[in-house]
Design an enzyme around this catalytic site. Sequence first.
Site, PDB file in Angstrom:
ATOM      1  N   ASP A  29       1.411   8.196  -1.887  1.00  0.00           N
ATOM      2  CA  ASP A  29       0.776   8.323  -3.196  1.00  0.00           C
ATOM      3  C   ASP A  29      -0.681   8.708  -2.944  1.00  0.00           C
ATOM      4  O   ASP A  29      -1.360   8.061  -2.141  1.00  0.00           O
ATOM      5  CB  ASP A  29       0.866   6.984  -3.929  1.00  0.00           C
ATOM      6  CG  ASP A  29       0.438   7.050  -5.375  1.00  0.00           C
ATOM      7  OD1 ASP A  29      -0.609   7.663  -5.665  1.00  0.00           O
ATOM      8  OD2 ASP A  29       1.132   6.464  -6.222  1.00  0.00           O
ATOM      9  N   ILE A  30      -1.168   9.761  -3.595  1.00  0.00           N
ATOM     10  CA  ILE A  30      -2.552  10.196  -3.349  1.00  0.00           C
ATOM     11  C   ILE A  30      -3.576   9.384  -4.145  1.00  0.00           C
ATOM     12  O   ILE A  30      -4.766   9.594  -4.013  1.00  0.00           O
ATOM     13  CB  ILE A  30      -2.751  11.708  -3.601  1.00  0.00           C
ATOM     14  CG1 ILE A  30      -2.408  12.073  -5.042  1.00  0.00           C
ATOM     15  CG2 ILE A  30      -1.934  12.518  -2.595  1.00  0.00           C
ATOM     16  CD1 ILE A  30      -2.862  13.474  -5.421  1.00  0.00           C
ATOM     17  N   HIS A  93      11.325   7.555  -9.580  1.00  0.00           N
ATOM     18  CA  HIS A  93      10.669   7.259  -8.314  1.00  0.00           C
ATOM     19  C   HIS A  93      10.479   5.759  -8.131  1.00  0.00           C
ATOM     20  O   HIS A  93      10.431   5.008  -9.093  1.00  0.00           O
ATOM     21  CB  HIS A  93       9.326   7.983  -8.173  1.00  0.00           C
ATOM     22  CG  HIS A  93       8.338   7.733  -9.261  1.00  0.00           C
ATOM     23  ND1 HIS A  93       8.453   8.267 -10.517  1.00  0.00           N
ATOM     24  CD2 HIS A  93       7.194   7.007  -9.261  1.00  0.00           C
ATOM     25  CE1 HIS A  93       7.413   7.885 -11.256  1.00  0.00           C
ATOM     26  NE2 HIS A  93       6.646   7.117 -10.515  1.00  0.00           N
ATOM     27  N   HIS A  95       7.983   3.016  -6.162  1.00  0.00           N
ATOM     28  CA  HIS A  95       6.722   2.764  -5.457  1.00  0.00           C
ATOM     29  C   HIS A  95       6.982   1.715  -4.384  1.00  0.00           C
ATOM     30  O   HIS A  95       7.556   0.662  -4.674  1.00  0.00           O
ATOM     31  CB  HIS A  95       5.666   2.187  -6.416  1.00  0.00           C
ATOM     32  CG  HIS A  95       5.178   3.113  -7.457  1.00  0.00           C
ATOM     33  ND1 HIS A  95       4.021   3.846  -7.317  1.00  0.00           N
ATOM     34  CD2 HIS A  95       5.683   3.419  -8.673  1.00  0.00           C
ATOM     35  CE1 HIS A  95       3.829   4.565  -8.404  1.00  0.00           C
ATOM     36  NE2 HIS A  95       4.829   4.329  -9.244  1.00  0.00           N
TER      37      HIS A  95
END
Length: 130
Positions: A29-30, A93, A95
């Site tokens: 994750d950016i 998605h 995390h």
Amino acid sequence: MATIFSKIINGEIPSYKIAEDEQNYAFLDINPLAKGHTLCVPKIETDYLFDLDPDRLASLTKFAQRVAKAQKEALDCKRVGVAVLGFDVPHAHIHLVPMDSEATLNFKNERVHLSEQEFKQIAESIASKL
């Protein structure tokens, strides 16, 4: 129109890839909650995780488990937290967030700022443990 995650999977947008198989893709994750915060996504576009075909959901879950074990080994954290939100990107998605306390898994927390070199190093470190 393709989601940002599909563009990442297809290589149209660069990512710090952790792992990939026939059905799934994992990348950092950016805008992470912690160093090593990773997203695991199916390669097919489905908005909501629990709308995935049961076999695809099982595949993604097994894939995420492999990634989480690699994160834990590479980053020496107490746990890898799991969250499913899906409000920002209409592409299912998961995390995976390395954490040493429950407080880490609060999406209202200030995000960790990392350099490109730090992202690359973390991605390589996790990938090497797979």
